[in-house]
Each structure stands twice: as structure tokens, then as C-alpha cells.
Design an enzyme around this catalytic site. Structure first.
Site, PDB file in Angstrom:
ATOM      1  CB  SER A 133     -55.535   2.692   4.055  1.00 10.85           C
ATOM      2  OG  SER A 133     -55.693   2.300   2.786  1.00 10.85           O
ATOM      3  CE  LYS A 134     -47.474   1.800   1.137  1.00 13.17           C
ATOM      4  NZ  LYS A 134     -46.802   2.340   2.285  1.00 13.17           N
TER       5      LYS A 134
END
Ligand code: GLU
Length: 485
Positions: free
Chosen positions: A252-253
Site C-alpha cells: 500500500s501507499k
């Protein structure tokens, strides 16, 4: 043997994520390896998540990666339109067919009512599954509800029997009948859901091999039931393993860049990206790791997809990039460097190809184009914009009673009288070192700090010639003035 037709079907909800890029790549490789076709379809029925310009971004990043397709968005074909928002009539027609056949029905629960049912289920510690009412509304009742402005969705009547999916990667996956709900196929605003639009389009567009992320495997029973209801044949499925970060969490980011544009902007080469992405869930079955796109098209084999979660190892990507840069010829690097410059604000003169070539040469060994900026960027800013790094000034200039300052002052005088050629400058520095009994480091570092504010720049001779005489002298003067304050 039917020719393979596969598709990449992104939703334009933002940037092209590396996971989606992997799906696109594997679809492309499958089609190329098997002499099949790849189609690009834009799935934009989720209006709330639609992002303006996202289609153009996705197409641009796919092209940058070197992934091409044979039919669909941007290419055309006889099964279009290839953008779902332009196909609403087709979906309505298919929903009507199911309604007419008694395989779907209208439902009127409001969002609040559904939330209430969900809460009750949670309180009773069971998972919420929508229960079909005993008597189903007629079309007339549905029209009346809609006329009153109340929501009316269409739900699919699941037969409630176990459904088995054969997946090329995960094997047979069975979903028990009692875990299946009557899922929505048309929303209250008349737009189809992902399930309906996706299945209708795959069938009408002749897709017979579906490659996509593992997160869709749990939904595939719905697609199979819809196909059965329409009497359409099953495609082949290959679901790709999840991509995890180094801590074993879903990528994820929070761990940094996860979309293609960010890596492109950070100075990665598409060939390194492609090579790296190809190994996220696929392996050639031997120790070989480095592949060009061309080689991947040859080597790819659907049987060598694996179901163990893939690991997104950024160090490995950086190593691939460093190697790809070292292998690329200058013309290739120049094109990529120009792409990088078009996406970033840097002090470099973007249109000056001779200078860009020189930067590639004097920065040899760089890992990403961003390294060129950090190593040579300060040579291109205004002289009074050079920022001195306190630690570097202390260590290189001030320490030992200001030895570095003294060297700098002496060099200032000599450089002021020196003709500005690489040869002359090198001779001057060489003789200065010998004369003072100093290593080149003791001479080059004070100069570097004065000229760039820090201790990193191209070889000192290159640094001086890149900067030119006037700027060199003015920067040294500015730095020496600093010593006096
Ligand atoms: N539109 C879906 C997505 O963006 C495609 C899923 C599929 O390939 O079926 O993830």
C-alpha cells in the site's frame, strides 16, 4: 483450438497501480506468447470513484512500459464501444432479459435498511447475506417505486448451489451455496454493477481467458452464475497472487510509491520496471532474473504463475534499474532522461541535448535519474541559490583551524589566472596537490563544498568545466565570504 483472447479492464479511479500494471503485463505476455489478442476495456461504471484524466494516464503509462494491445480503447475494433459508460443500453437490455426470464428481481431496500440488516447480523455474529423476500415485486410495482423517487435495484436470483471455479493458478475453488447472496446487478441509478458489466462485456467481446488479481477470485462465482444464466461458455481464469510489502502486509501507499507514474517520476527505466513486475508471481523456473520485454514474451508460461504471495522488494527494483542503466546505450538513456525531465522540475536545461548527454556521461554509475539531480543539480542553480550544508562546511573547510578555507583561498587565486580547459585545470590541481603534499581529496572536497554546498558532485575537473570560470570564481568568493562571517 480457439485462439486466446484476453483483456485488461482497468477502472479509471487514479494512477496505474503496480498490481494493475502486472495484470496488464501478464495479459500482454499471454497474448503474445500464444499468438492471441489483448483487449483494453475501460470499466468506469463506478461514478463515485471516477477520476478525470485517469484513462489517459493509464494508457500513457502502459505505453511507457511498452505494453501494447490489439483491440479496444485507443485502438478500436468491431466489438466497441470499449468504455463501459458508453454501453449502458447494452447492460439494460441484458438485465431486462434476466428479469423477463425470472432470473433477476427488483428490490427496494434503502441504504439505511440494508445497514440495519447488516448490523443485526453482526450483533448475532453471522455474516450478512441478503435474503430474498418470499414474494417478489412485479415490474409495475418497481415502476411505481421508481416514480416515487424511492430506490429500486435489480438483484440476481442465485440458485443457491455450490459453484466450482477452475482457476489456472489456484486450482478448483468452490463457493458453497449458502455463502452466496442475491447480488445487485443494476444500481438504483440504472447503472450496472461491476459484476454485470464485466461479464456481459467479456462475453460480447469474445474474451476467453481472464487474468486478474487474486482479490477477484472470491467474486468469480457470481460471474460464472451470470454466464450460466445467459448461456455463455466459461472462459479460462488465472488469478494472480497478492503483492505484499517486505513486512508481509498488502502493498500500500504507506510504504512509498505504488503506482507506475511515481516510479517513472522517480527516474526508473521502463525496462527495469517491466523486468521487476514480471517476477511478481511468475518465475522462469530457473535462477535467471534479468529479462527484457522481448525475452519475457518468449519465456512467459502461464503454468509458471505461482500462488504464493509476491514480495515487492524495492532494493531489488533499484538493483535492476542500476543494471539496466549500465547496460543501456546513451541514445536510449537520453530518451528516458528527457521523459524524466518532462515530468519533473529540475534545474537542468531540458532542451539542450548536448548538455543532457554530458550529464549522463559525467554521472556514470547513477541508479536512477534522480541521482543525476542530486549529484549535479546544484551546478545549474543560480550562484546565490547554492545552500551550504553545515556539516560539510564544518568537516571539509573549518576543521583543523580552517585548513580547507586556506586551500580554497589559495586555489581561488590560481584558478582566477587559469585558462578554462579540462587539461589546464587538471594540470593546475595536480601540481597544487604535489606542491602542498596533499591528496586530491583534500583539494577537491573544499572546492566541491564551495561550488555545490555539499561533498557530492561529478569528478572535480568535470564539475569545474560544467560550471564554467565565472560561476566557479563567484561561488568560491561567496563561500570565502561565508568564512569571514
Ligand atoms: N475493473 C476491474 C478492476 O479495475 C477489473 C476486474 C477484472 O479484471 O475483472 O480491477
Amino acid at each position: 483450438m480457439v485462439d486466446i483472447k484476453t483483456r485488461f479492464a482497468p477502472s479509471p479511479t487514479g494512477q496505474l497501480h503496480v498490481g494493475s500494471a502486472r495484470t496488464a503485463l501478464f495479459c500482454h505476455l499471454l497474448a503474445r506468447k500464444m499468438g492471441g489478442m489483448l483487449l483494453l476495456r475501460i470499466e468506469d461504471t463506478d461514478r463515485a470513484r471516477h477520476v478525470e484524466g485517469a484513462v489517459e494516464r493509464i494508457v500513457d503509462d502502459l505505453k511507457w512500459l511498452g505494453i501494447d494491445w490489439d483491440e479496444g480503447a485507443g485502438v478500436g475494433g468491431d466489438k466497441g464501444p470499449y468504455v463501459q459508460s458508453q454501453r449502458l443500453g447494452i447492460y439494460t437490455k441484458h438485465v431486462e432479459k434476466l428479469l423477463d426470464a425470472g432470473l433477476a428481481y427488483y428490490a427496494f431496500e434503502t441504504a439505511e435498511q440494508l445497514a440495519g440488516l447488516r448490523q443485526t447480523a453482526e450483533a448475532e455474529k453471522r455474516s450478512f447475506i441478503y435474503r430474498r423476500p418470499d414474494s417478489l415485486p412485479t415490474r409495475g410495482q418497481a415502476e411505481a417505486v421508481k416514480a416515487e423517487g424511492r430506490p429500486a435495484v435489480v438483484r440476481f436470483k442465485t440458485p443457491g448451489e455450490d459453484v466450482a471455479i477452475h482457476d489456472e493458478v489456484y486450482g478448483v475453488v468452490t463457493v458453497p451455496g449458502d455463502q452466496q447472496d442475491d447480488f445487485i446487478i443494476m444500481k438504483a441509478d440504472g447503472w450496472p454493477t461491476y459484476h454485470l458489466a464485466n461479464v456481459v462485456d467479456d462475453a460480447l467481446m469474445g474474451v476467453n481467458f481472464i487474468v486478474r488479481g487474486q482479490e477477484f477470485l472470491g467474486q468469480t462465482w457470481r460471474h460464472k452464475l451470470l454466464r450460466d444464466a445467459f448461456g455463455w461458455p466459461e472462459p479460462r481464469y488465472a488469478h494472480l497472487p497478492l503483492i505484499m510489502d517486505m513486512k508481509g502486509r498488502k502493498l500500500s501507499k504507506r510504504d512509498g510509491d505504488v503506482d507506475i507514474l511515481s516510479f517513472r517520476k522517480a527516474g526508473y527505466l521502463p525496462e527495469a520496471m517491466i523486468n521487476f513486475i514480471a517476477l511478481l508471481g511468475w518465475s522462469p523456473g530457473n535462477d535467471r532474473e534479468r529479462f527484457s520485454l522481448e525475452e519475457l514474451r518468449e519465456a512467459f508460461d502461464i503454468d509458471r504463475l505461482n500462488k504464493t504471495n509476491a514480495k515487492f522488494d524495492r532494493d531489488k527494483l533499484l538493483a535492476f534499474n542500476t543494471a539496466a542503466i549500465a547496460e543501456a546505450d546513451e541514445d536510449r538513456l537520453l530518451v528516458a532522461f528527457e521523459d524524466y525531465l518532462s515530468l519533473n522540475e529540475t534545474p537542468f536545461p531540458a532542451g539542450d541535448t548536448a548538455m543532457l548527454r554530458r550529464l549522463l556521461q559525467v554521472n556514470k554509475g547513477f541508479r536512477t535519474f534522480a541521482d543525476i539531480v542530486s549529484k549535479s543539480g546544484s551546478l545549474f542553480v543560480a550562484d546565490d541559490a547554492v545552500e551550504y550544508n553545515g556539516k560539510a562546511v564544518e568537516k571539509v573547510l573549518a576543521k583543523n583551524d580552517g585548513d580547507g578555507w586556506a586551500v580554497l583561498a589559495e586555489l581561488r587565486a590560481l584558478l582566477g589566472a587559469c585558462p578554462w580547459t579540462g587539461e589546464a585545470l587538471e594540470k593546475l590541481l595536480g601540481e597544487f596537490c604535489t606542491g602542498r603534499g596533499l591528496g586530491m581529496g583534500k583539494v577537491a572536497q573544499p572546492l566541491r563544498v564551495a561550488l555545490t554546498g555539499g561533498t557530492i558532485s561529478p569528478a572535480i575537473g568535470e564539475t569545474l568545466t560544467l560550471l564554467g570560470k565565472d560561476k566557479t570564481l563567484s561561488r568560491i568568493d561567496r563561500c570565502l565570504a561565508l568564512a569571514r562571517t
